[in-house]
Design an enzyme around this catalytic site. Structure first.
Site, mmCIF file in Angstrom:
data_model
loop_
_atom_site.group_PDB
_atom_site.id
_atom_site.type_symbol
_atom_site.label_atom_id
_atom_site.label_comp_id
_atom_site.label_asym_id
_atom_site.label_seq_id
_atom_site.Cartn_x
_atom_site.Cartn_y
_atom_site.Cartn_z
ATOM 1 N N THR A 228 38.275 32.155 35.906
ATOM 2 C CA THR A 228 37.805 33.117 36.902
ATOM 3 C C THR A 228 37.881 32.506 38.290
ATOM 4 O O THR A 228 37.812 31.283 38.451
ATOM 5 C CB THR A 228 36.332 33.510 36.672
ATOM 6 O OG1 THR A 228 35.495 32.375 36.935
ATOM 7 C CG2 THR A 228 36.098 34.021 35.272
ATOM 8 N N ASP A 229 38.029 33.358 39.302
ATOM 9 C CA ASP A 229 37.754 32.886 40.651
ATOM 10 C C ASP A 229 36.274 32.523 40.696
ATOM 11 O O ASP A 229 35.468 33.022 39.913
ATOM 12 C CB ASP A 229 38.091 33.962 41.687
ATOM 13 C CG ASP A 229 38.369 33.377 43.058
ATOM 14 O OD1 ASP A 229 37.938 32.229 43.322
ATOM 15 O OD2 ASP A 229 39.013 34.056 43.875
ATOM 16 N N TRP A 230 35.896 31.669 41.617
ATOM 17 C CA TRP A 230 34.543 31.110 41.619
ATOM 18 C C TRP A 230 33.505 32.211 41.838
ATOM 19 O O TRP A 230 33.467 32.862 42.879
ATOM 20 C CB TRP A 230 34.439 30.014 42.669
ATOM 21 C CG TRP A 230 34.673 28.644 42.110
ATOM 22 C CD1 TRP A 230 33.835 27.573 42.213
ATOM 23 C CD2 TRP A 230 35.793 28.173 41.354
ATOM 24 N NE1 TRP A 230 34.355 26.474 41.559
ATOM 25 C CE2 TRP A 230 35.555 26.815 41.014
ATOM 26 C CE3 TRP A 230 36.959 28.756 40.893
ATOM 27 C CZ2 TRP A 230 36.441 26.051 40.260
ATOM 28 C CZ3 TRP A 230 37.859 28.002 40.137
ATOM 29 C CH2 TRP A 230 37.605 26.677 39.842
ATOM 30 N N GLY A 231 32.661 32.407 40.819
ATOM 31 C CA GLY A 231 31.670 33.472 40.871
ATOM 32 C C GLY A 231 32.232 34.830 40.513
ATOM 33 O O GLY A 231 31.562 35.840 40.692
ATOM 34 N N GLY A 232 33.455 34.860 40.002
ATOM 35 C CA GLY A 232 34.153 36.124 39.760
ATOM 36 C C GLY A 232 33.960 36.708 38.378
ATOM 37 O O GLY A 232 34.606 37.692 38.030
#
Length: 822
Positions: A228-232
């Protein structure tokens, strides 16, 4: 499964732990099974491994690394071999810093010039972006680590990027927004893919079975890891089912518990989890092999030299009136502009690199044959007007034969997390240019920015050199072009419209509330301008040289074309020959022409070469929405070879047998798309293209705010405290901009204002969990005291459970060690 023998020894808790990060940049380890953590690092144009506390926004400095030109810059080189070499050097530096996964390259399309992260992306054309990205990936992975292509997919705006729903038709998705990823996977062999923050047609990308399973895994055969993108991560279990193996950063075990509960309830099959773990183990074990060998330090000087060469290959000469360039030896030159002293050489946000060395123009001038009459700052970097600085600059300009004027966009204007407000360069720089023009008309502008800008002032300059964001060695590269030591060979990888309203997506960018609609469909960039006959300032593929090239003798075969290319000028130089394909059709709407091949060729004066460009599986294809597959329309195709999309030198025709696919469209209901004039498509026609109703684009202000609503929506929250907090945030943002702290103001906009509430839990590393978020949402929705009590109760509960789990982990670890010793 390759690692079944290891997976069979894992507890369910250990399996779940591997699906989420250990901390901000590392994956989880399992010491007893010999499974080590991986380190993932930002690095599209340089390694950003932070020395101290980690963050995603670039607050804390990283270890020194070579800052190469950004992707937007290197794309102008059209040089696949150069991209591979940059990739190799990035791989070397990643290995030296013990990085397993390098988070790049970024290959999202430049749908709109105002996207704040365009400096990190290659092009408006998927074929060019894909080919260059594949070369980067091969170079990076040749050093034993993994590249991570991002952001998958249709992530083309920064505002509300974690909550926006992108509405796009299937053909446009396939041909424009997925083709570069397809090339990266199939040709580049990329080992990891990063899912994007946004939703695609109603589903978050990391949970989207269509793109994650049907396309990425089954159609393209991708066998690597999706992170995932960070926090995604929205819903962790749904992400795992879709094949999104790794969630970053850590949630301190919160989503691990969700995975365990899903296994126990039958929502998630353990076999699916095992397959995800198997792919994770493959990535971990293969990327740590290089660290079992002797790791050499990289040559800092050699890498700086490559950064300079990359910048030289990528600089674009846009204007050369009266052959003012190259500047003759002994010319008296005035150097004006803040960027000459403090270079604008990279973007802002998670890609910020701490360079090993940083050249600036003033220090590099001693290596040229210019006679410098002096330097003047000329303008305030962040737009503040100063008559004094303009006056000083004009006084200096009057003493020179030629003025070198360094202008462009500042770091706070082009940044991750927010989009640009317009296509203009700051007015104080234009005021400076116009004032200098009154005392000296021999002006050569050097412009630095990561995306297209309007240039109503271009008549005031005789020379225009576009450096883009050219990395730590860009200053010397520009000077070598100016003095003629390097013949510029860069070609624009994006179109430059005359004005923003000419951009086909301008009326649908950015999505401000729930959705963003891609009503222009295939017609982005030159595909629109050339088809709709819209005049541009500079076309896609454009770039001047100090020499001239002649094209002749086009030959068309079944699988390739060839032609002669001759240098007819007095300078050695390189030309980027571009192959475009076009077809007239009443069955399938198409752009007038599309890039399907290119080759960069170096020639000495008078030298002639036969250039060959092969056809491939993407040359004649289109995606048919009825057959759900790639098809080839039978008939005649135009073969166009040129030095830009507008400057076609050679023309021919070839016939193709094609496939017998049914006609996918009703031409009468899609008149804008068949004409190519797709800048202002109405709702009815867009729905005819989509094959469904367009979802509501506006917020329903009567509903309570939830996990995927943003802090910005607190402006109409039922809770007084939430509305008050919203106005405080707005005031702080306004105040910081007022006092000149624009970068800090931008961080507030990016990390608070447009953050969905779930991001508070996903990005805080377990400090704030989802049950606590429930309490916060009660406060936001008008239940202040009930929500506050819930929040505090859940926090105490979280801390108690965490303490208990730490004790349990230590006890189990001691038990395992005792068993092993026994």
């Amino acid at each position: 499964m390759k690692y079944k023998h290891i997976i069979d020894k894992m507890t369910l808790e250990e399996k779940a732990s591997l699906t989420s990060g250990k901390d901000f940049w590392q994956s989880m380890d399992i010491e007893r099974l010999g499974i080590n953590s991986m380190f993932l690092s930002d690095g599209p144009h340089g390694i950003r491994k932070q020395a101290k506390a980690a963050d995603h926004l670039g607050f804390n400095p990283s270890l020194p690394a070579t800052c190469f030109p950004t992707a937007a810059t290197v794309a102008n080189s059209w040089n696949e071999k150069l991209c591979m070499k940059i990739g190799e050097f990035l791989g070397e530096e990643a290995v030296a810093q013990k990085v397993n996964v390098l988070l790049g390259p970024g290959i999202n399309m430049k749908r709109n010039p105002l996207c704040g992260r365009n400096f990190e992306y290659f092009s408006e054309d998927p074929y060019l972006a894909g080919k260059l990205a594949a070369s980067y990936i091969k170079g990076i992975q040749s050093k034993g680590i993994a590249a991570c292509v991002k952001h998958f997919c249709v992530n083309n705006q920064e505002e509300r990027r974690m909550a926006i729903d992108t509405i796009v038709d299937e053909r446009t998705l396939r041909e424009i927004y997925l083709t570069a990823f397809e090339i990266a996977v199939k040709e580049g062999g990329v080992k990891t893919v990063m899912s994007s923050y946004n939703m695609l047609n109603g589903t978050y990308t990391n949970e989207n079975m269509h793109i994650m399973q049907d396309i990425l895994r089954k159609e393209w055969g991708f066998k690597g890891v999706v992170v995932t993108d960070w926090g995604g991560s929205n819903e962790r279990v749904a992400g795992l089912i879709a094949g999104n193996e790794l969630e970053m950063p850590t949630t301190a075990g919160e989503t691990n518990a969700e995975v365990l509960n899903a296994i126990k309830s039958g929502k998630l099959k353990e076999e699916i989890l095992n397959e995800c773990i198997d792919r994770m183990l493959e990535l971990i074990f293969t990327t740590e092999e290089v660290y079992k060998k002797s790791v050499k330090e990289y040559d800092v000087k050699e890498h700086h030299s490559l950064a300079q060469y990359a910048a030289e290959e990528s600089i674009v000469l846009l204007k050369n009136e009266e052959n003012i360039l190259p500047i003759s030896c002994g010319t008296r030159v005035a150097v004006i502009g803040d960027f000459a002293k403090n270079p604008r050489y990279q973007g802002a946000g998670s890609s910020i690199v701490n360079p090993t060395k940083l050249d600036n123009t003033l220090n590099c001038l001693k290596n040229t044959n210019f006679i410098t009459v002096g330097y003047a700052q000329g303008f305030e970097r962040y737009g503040k007007k100063s008559d004094k600085l303009i006056k000083e600059a004009c006084k200096l300009a009057a003493q020179a034969e030629v003025v070198l004027l360094y202008i462009g966009l500042d770091e706070a204007t082009e940044a991750e997390g927010l989009d640009r407000q317009d296509m203009k360069i700051p007015q104080n720089q234009i005021d400076l240019l116009e004032a200098i023009y009154k005392v000296n008309t021999n002006i050569i502008a050097v412009i630095s920015c990561g995306s297209a800008v309007e240039m109503p002032w271009i008549s005031k300059v005789k020379g225009l050199v576009h450096a883009y964001l050219s990395g730590q060695a860009g200053a010397m590269a520009v000077l070598r072009v100016l003095c003629g030591e390097v013949n510029p060979s860069g070609k624009l990888a994006e179109s430059y419209p005359l004005q923003y309203k000419d951009v086909p997506s301008s009326s649908n960018f950015p999505g401000k509330e729930k959705t963003v609609e891609y009503r222009e469909a295939l017609y982005i960039g030159y595909r629109y301008y050339d088809t709709a006959d819209v005049e541009v300032l500079f076309p896609f593929g454009y770039g001047l040289s100090y020499t001239n090239f002649e094209y002749s003798d086009l030959k068309i075969e079944n699988d390739k074309i060839s032609f002669f290319l001759k240098n007819t000028g007095k300078f050695s130089g390189a030309e980027v020959a571009q192959l475009y394909i076009g077809k007239s059709s009443d069955i399938v709407f198409r752009p007038k022409k599309e890039l399907k091949g290119f080759k960069k060729v170096f020639l000495k004066p008078g030298e002639i070469k036969r250039v060959t460009i092969n056809f491939d599986d993407k040359t004649f294809r289109y995606y048919n929405v009825l057959t759900d597959s790639w098809e080839e329309e039978p008939g005649e195709y135009n073969i166009l070879v040129g030095s830009s999309s507008k400057d076609i030198k050679l023309f021919g025709v070839t016939s193709r047998k094609g496939t017998s696919a049914p006609a996918p469209y009703d031409k009468n209901s899609l008149s804008s798309y068949f004409s190519g004039k797709a800048a202002n498509v109405d709702t009815m026609e867009f729905e005819a293209l989509l094959g469904r109703k367009v979802p509501k684009s506006k917020w329903d202000k009567s509903k309570p705010l939830g996990y995927n609503d943003t802090v910005a929506q607190c402006q109409y929250a039922k809770g007084l405290a939430a509305r008050f907090a919203f106005h405080i945030i707005e005031f702080v943002y306004w105040f910081l901009k007022k006092i000149g702290k624009r970068s800090t103001a931008n961080v507030i906009m990016m990390s608070i204002y447009h953050m969905p509430f779930r991001g508070i839990a996903r990005m805080t590393g377990g400090v704030f969990n989802m049950p606590m978020l429930d309490g916060l949402l009660m406060v936001v929705n008008g239940q202040f005291f009930k929500g506050l009590r819930h929040l505090l109760r859940e926090r105490r509960k979280m801390l108690k459970e965490r303490s208990k789990s730490v004790k349990s982990f230590k006890a189990s670890k001691t038990k395992v060690q005792a068993t092993q010793e026994g």
